[in-house]
Design a protein around this motif. Structure first.
Motif, mmCIF file in Angstrom:
data_model
loop_
_atom_site.group_PDB
_atom_site.id
_atom_site.type_symbol
_atom_site.label_atom_id
_atom_site.label_comp_id
_atom_site.label_asym_id
_atom_site.label_seq_id
_atom_site.Cartn_x
_atom_site.Cartn_y
_atom_site.Cartn_z
ATOM 1 N N PRO A 186 0.826 -1.206 0.000
ATOM 2 C CA PRO A 186 0.000 0.000 0.000
ATOM 3 C C PRO A 186 0.858 1.253 0.000
ATOM 4 O O PRO A 186 2.014 1.243 0.420
ATOM 5 N N ARG A 187 0.287 2.373 -0.449
ATOM 6 C CA ARG A 187 1.031 3.624 -0.598
ATOM 7 C C ARG A 187 1.733 4.048 0.692
ATOM 8 O O ARG A 187 2.847 4.568 0.664
ATOM 9 N N ASP A 188 1.079 3.834 1.847
ATOM 10 C CA ASP A 188 1.623 4.343 3.097
ATOM 11 C C ASP A 188 2.610 3.390 3.760
ATOM 12 O O ASP A 188 3.210 3.741 4.773
ATOM 13 N N TYR A 189 2.787 2.186 3.192
ATOM 14 C CA TYR A 189 3.667 1.218 3.845
ATOM 15 C C TYR A 189 5.114 1.715 3.865
ATOM 16 O O TYR A 189 5.825 1.555 4.851
ATOM 17 N N ALA A 190 5.536 2.332 2.756
ATOM 18 C CA ALA A 190 6.900 2.862 2.705
ATOM 19 C C ALA A 190 7.113 3.931 3.764
ATOM 20 O O ALA A 190 8.201 4.058 4.336
ATOM 21 N N ALA A 191 6.071 4.714 4.050
ATOM 22 C CA ALA A 191 6.185 5.747 5.083
ATOM 23 C C ALA A 191 6.414 5.124 6.451
ATOM 24 O O ALA A 191 7.200 5.637 7.260
ATOM 25 N N ILE A 192 5.742 4.008 6.729
ATOM 26 C CA ILE A 192 5.913 3.331 8.015
ATOM 27 C C ILE A 192 7.342 2.820 8.158
ATOM 28 O O ILE A 192 7.970 2.945 9.209
ATOM 29 N N VAL A 193 7.877 2.249 7.081
ATOM 30 C CA VAL A 193 9.261 1.761 7.096
ATOM 31 C C VAL A 193 10.229 2.931 7.303
ATOM 32 O O VAL A 193 11.174 2.848 8.086
ATOM 33 N N ASP A 212 -0.995 12.672 7.824
ATOM 34 C CA ASP A 212 -0.084 13.824 7.788
ATOM 35 C C ASP A 212 1.368 13.360 7.771
ATOM 36 O O ASP A 212 2.186 13.826 6.967
ATOM 37 N N PHE A 213 1.701 12.447 8.680
ATOM 38 C CA PHE A 213 3.077 11.950 8.747
ATOM 39 C C PHE A 213 3.453 11.189 7.476
ATOM 40 O O PHE A 213 4.580 11.293 6.989
ATOM 41 N N ALA A 214 2.525 10.404 6.945
ATOM 42 C CA ALA A 214 2.813 9.642 5.727
ATOM 43 C C ALA A 214 3.091 10.570 4.549
ATOM 44 O O ALA A 214 4.006 10.327 3.751
ATOM 45 N N ALA A 215 2.315 11.650 4.438
ATOM 46 C CA ALA A 215 2.539 12.613 3.356
ATOM 47 C C ALA A 215 3.907 13.275 3.504
ATOM 48 O O ALA A 215 4.621 13.488 2.513
ATOM 49 N N CYS A 216 4.286 13.605 4.743
ATOM 50 C CA CYS A 216 5.610 14.200 4.975
ATOM 51 C C CYS A 216 6.719 13.222 4.615
ATOM 52 O O CYS A 216 7.725 13.602 4.006
ATOM 53 N N ALA A 217 6.552 11.961 4.985
ATOM 54 C CA ALA A 217 7.568 10.955 4.676
ATOM 55 C C ALA A 217 7.757 10.825 3.172
ATOM 56 O O ALA A 217 8.891 10.740 2.678
ATOM 57 N N GLN A 218 6.671 10.810 2.427
ATOM 58 C CA GLN A 218 6.778 10.695 0.978
ATOM 59 C C GLN A 218 7.487 11.909 0.373
ATOM 60 O O GLN A 218 8.286 11.777 -0.558
ATOM 61 N N SER A 219 7.220 13.112 0.916
ATOM 62 C CA SER A 219 7.905 14.312 0.425
ATOM 63 C C SER A 219 9.393 14.265 0.754
ATOM 64 O O SER A 219 10.239 14.606 -0.082
ATOM 65 N N MET A 220 9.730 13.839 1.950
ATOM 66 C CA MET A 220 11.133 13.777 2.355
ATOM 67 C C MET A 220 11.890 12.739 1.542
ATOM 68 O O MET A 220 13.023 12.977 1.112
ATOM 69 N N MET A 221 11.276 11.569 1.333
ATOM 70 C CA MET A 221 11.938 10.556 0.514
ATOM 71 C C MET A 221 12.085 11.032 -0.919
ATOM 72 O O MET A 221 13.119 10.823 -1.559
ATOM 73 N N GLY A 222 11.043 11.680 -1.441
ATOM 74 C CA GLY A 222 11.077 12.109 -2.832
ATOM 75 C C GLY A 222 12.082 13.212 -3.104
ATOM 76 O O GLY A 222 12.730 13.229 -4.152
#
Length: 371
Positions: A157-164, A185-195
């Motif tokens: 799922p899209r948010d799984y990478a954020a959890i990792v 909110d945290f998942a969206a931040c994680a995706q921005s930081m990784m990207g």
């Protein structure tokens, strides 16, 4: 009482989505049968309770045998025991690695251990998620390592990478001042930081817009933020330590604030002037905001400061802006102008680094700026 059955023999493994959901939620066979009965399955299928019990037990046995394959999704493609169509394989993986949002918020940033798993009873009571489901989700493996053949249908799922990402980087998410932030909110931040920050980040083969945690060689040994990038962020401190650059950065030419305020950031409480574009009446101290935005990045080479990343954003940026009644539009315009301002500074040589840093900071702040 006997029942007549029509028996068909085939080699395709049948997956009942309702029973799979009940199994994932941690219900026992008896509980699953009771829920299926309340759902009216007997009337729909014209069968008996005995057949329903047998069907449910058979599905549970199948799911238990499949679970070892779900711990390493690529094996599901290689095995020959279960003949499962690709779309059903995708469903199995997606739903197995889907987190309940309330539970994910509780577990976010924690390294799961024996001690953590003992807390799952309390987490189950707080979130309403069944204890068996809590234990399953809390014990999920991480099938996102570099080199894994993560091709469809093996896409988490899209948010799984954020959890990792949060588990590896150990960000603080449990403090009281962060409780208004949701898992989304945290998942969206994680995706921005990784990207934006992790140049070695993988891209999901299922959704090119979703970054995955970066390859190990691009990251810190204990996290997912690349060490070289974090070291480079120290160069940005020149914006708040060099007096000439600081004076220029805090007073860029702009139409956001009208004289006599110095630039769109302002300099404390104005003695006059007017407000345009719906800007806030009393902006927070420009020096404080500028130092906060720069220093948050400059300290990320230290593990403790990495952990406090979100605490710092809330304490030093969001709360001051909120107390002065900034709207989300005010904050967006401020960040846009502030990010662009160094382009006009002749002595500043780190514009690309600055914009890369601020891209993730801006995305995080705008997502987090709510009640």
């Amino acid at each position: 009482m006997s029942s007549d059955l029509d028996v068909f023999v085939g080699n395709t493994t049948l997956i009942d989505e309702e029973v799979y959901r009940l199994w994932l939620d941690g219900h026992s066979v008896a509980e699953a049968v009771a829920r299926r009965l309340r759902g009216g399955v007997l009337e729909r299928e014209g069968t008996s309770v005995a057949v329903l019990q047998s069907d449910t037990r058979d599905h549970y046995r199948t799911f238990q045998m499949l679970e070892r394959l779900l711990h390493a999704p690529p094996r599901l493609l290689q095995q020959l025991l279960f003949q499962i169509p690709p779309e059903r394989q995708a469903l199995l993986v997606q739903r197995y690695y889907a987190f309940d949002e309330a539970l994910a918020r509780e577990l976010l940033g924690k390294k799961l251990s024996k001690g953590t798993k003992k807390e799952l009873d309390e987490i189950s009571a707080r979130t309403g998620v069944g204890i068996r489901s809590c234990r399953r989700q809390g014990g999920l493996g991480v099938p996102l390592e570099a080199g894994d053949p993560l091709t469809p249908p093996f896409c988490p799922p899209r948010d799984y990478a954020a959890i990792v990402f949060f588990a590896n980087s150990r960000f603080e998410t449990g403090k009281r001042r962060l409780q208004f932030l949701s898992f989304g909110d945290f998942a969206a931040c994680a995706q921005s930081m990784m990207g934006h920050w992790s140049q070695g980040a993988l891209v999901s083969p299922c959704d090119p817009g979703v970054p995955l945690p970066p390859a190990p060689e691009a990251a810190e040994p204990d996290g997912d933020l690349p060490k070289s990038f974090l070291q480079d962020l120290k160069e940005l401190k020149v914006l708040v330590t060099d007096k000439d650059l600081l004076d220029q950065h805090k007073s860029p030419p702009t139409t956001y604030w009208v004289s006599p305020w110095e630039g769109f950031l302002g300099l404390g409480h104005p003695g006059g002037g007017s407000r345009v574009r719906g800007g806030p009446q009393r902006p927070p101290s420009p020096q404080a905001l500028s130092r906060a935005l720069v220093n948050v990045g400059g300290k990320l080479t230290h593990a403790r400061d990495v952990r406090d990343f979100f605490v710092d954003l809330v304490e030093k940026v969001i709360e001051p802006c909120r107390s002065d009644k900034w709207s989300p539009g005010d904050l967006r315009l401020f960040l846009t102008q502030y990010t662009a301002a160094p382009r006009n500074l002749p002595g500043f040589r780190h514009q690309a680094l600055w914009e890369r840093y601020m891209a993730a900071i801006t995305a995080c702040l705008l997502r987090m700026y709510h009640d």
